[in-house]
Design an enzyme around this catalytic site. Structure first.
Site, PDB file in Angstrom:
ATOM      1  N   SER A   1       0.822  -1.211   0.000  1.00 36.34           N
ATOM      2  CA  SER A   1       0.000   0.000   0.000  1.00 36.34           C
ATOM      3  C   SER A   1       0.857   1.264   0.000  1.00 36.34           C
ATOM      4  CB  SER A   1      -0.914   0.019   1.228  1.00 36.34           C
ATOM      5  OG  SER A   1      -1.710  -1.133   1.261  1.00 36.34           O
ATOM      6  N   GLN A   2       0.246   2.344  -0.480  1.00 34.56           N
ATOM      7  CA  GLN A   2       0.903   3.661  -0.496  1.00 34.56           C
ATOM      8  C   GLN A   2       1.186   4.098   0.951  1.00 34.56           C
ATOM      9  OE1 GLN A   2      -1.821   6.600  -1.932  1.00 34.56           O
ATOM     10  NE2 GLN A   2      -0.232   8.133  -2.235  1.00 34.56           N
TER      11      GLN A   2
END
Ligand code: SAH
Length: 238
Positions: A89-90
């Site tokens: 994930s970012q």
């Protein structure tokens, strides 16, 4: 003899300078996260994330949780591929979801979607125990090895379909889901303690919302939409 010693010394200096380099990039990533938080504060209602969350984001080596060939990109505020069509994930989303959980040091946390273990590593620094479930065996085993290498000894792993939660270890003070179902799985709601919080992306592919679910002392749940997001699907094998 002298030559060998010199080679070893050179290797030591190289590793050390890499660490310094990654640490500088990581601090820049933390600044980007803070900037991103202020940009979307109109939607999230938060202009800043908790200091202790930011401190952990600045301490956990994200480059140890991405494929080797992508280490140079580990501190960009972007998701990155981890194989099997999945992504890490970012960083901003990891920080925001962690912040929304309002973790305390006594919390037992359930994570669905281990990936390569980065979010689990962040949680492990802020909670008592992290129970993480991953449906892809290869990713789960690789995550376990990477988390061990980082001394995250308070993380328990399971391979399987996390949409059923982890009944044997329930209830959980906090639940975090890092893949998106269309609807919030009822098993996860049942396994959340009274007074607990769950952070989960939900909805159809083009219109997912990051949701915050709160369960009150009487066991009643309320949900709040936090932000438009895009996660890979929570796979539910039949
Ligand atoms: N938490 C990870 C994000 C991984 S991406 C990080 O820190 O970067 C989402 C992960 O959810 C993928 O690895 C995917 O295989 C997993 N997943 C999808 N459906 C699942 C399910 N039903 N049960 C458990 N894991 C699932």
């Amino acid at each position: 003899m002298w030559f060998c010693w010199r080679l070893t010394w050179c290797r030591f200096v190289m590793i050390d300078s890499h660490d310094v380099h990654f640490s500088t990039l990581r601090q820049a990533m933390v600044e980007q996260i803070a900037f991103h938080a202020s940009l979307v504060s109109g939607e999230t209602g938060k202009s800043e994330l908790a200091d202790r969350v930011m401190a952990v984001m600045g301490a956990v080596p994200r480059h140890e949780f991405v494929p080797d060939e992508l280490r140079a990109f580990a501190y960009m505020d972007n998701p990155l591929p981890i194989g099997f069509g999945k992504t890490i994930s970012q960083p901003f989303i990891v920080a925001l979801m962690t912040d929304l959980l309002e973790l305390t040091p006594d919390d037992r946390v359930l994570e669905i979607g281990t990936g390569l273990g980065y979010q689990a590593a962040i949680l492990s620094k802020l909670a008592r125990t992290v129970y993480t479930v991953e449906i892809i065996g290869e990713l789960a085993r690789e995550a376990a090895s990477r988390l061990r290498k980082q001394d995250c000894t308070n993380v328990e792993h399971r391979i399987g379909d996390g949409s059923h939660g982890w009944p044997a270890q329930a209830p959980f003070d906090k639940v975090i889901v890092t893949a998106a179902p269309e609807l919030i799985p009822t098993a996860l709601l049942h396994q959340l303690s009274a007074g607990g919080r769950m952070v989960i992306p939900a909805g159809v592919e083009e219109a997912q919302q990051l949701m915050l679910v709160r369960k009150d002392g009487e066991g009643l749940t309320s949900t709040q939409e936090i932000l438009r997001v895009r996660f890979s699907k929570l796979v539910t094998p039949h």
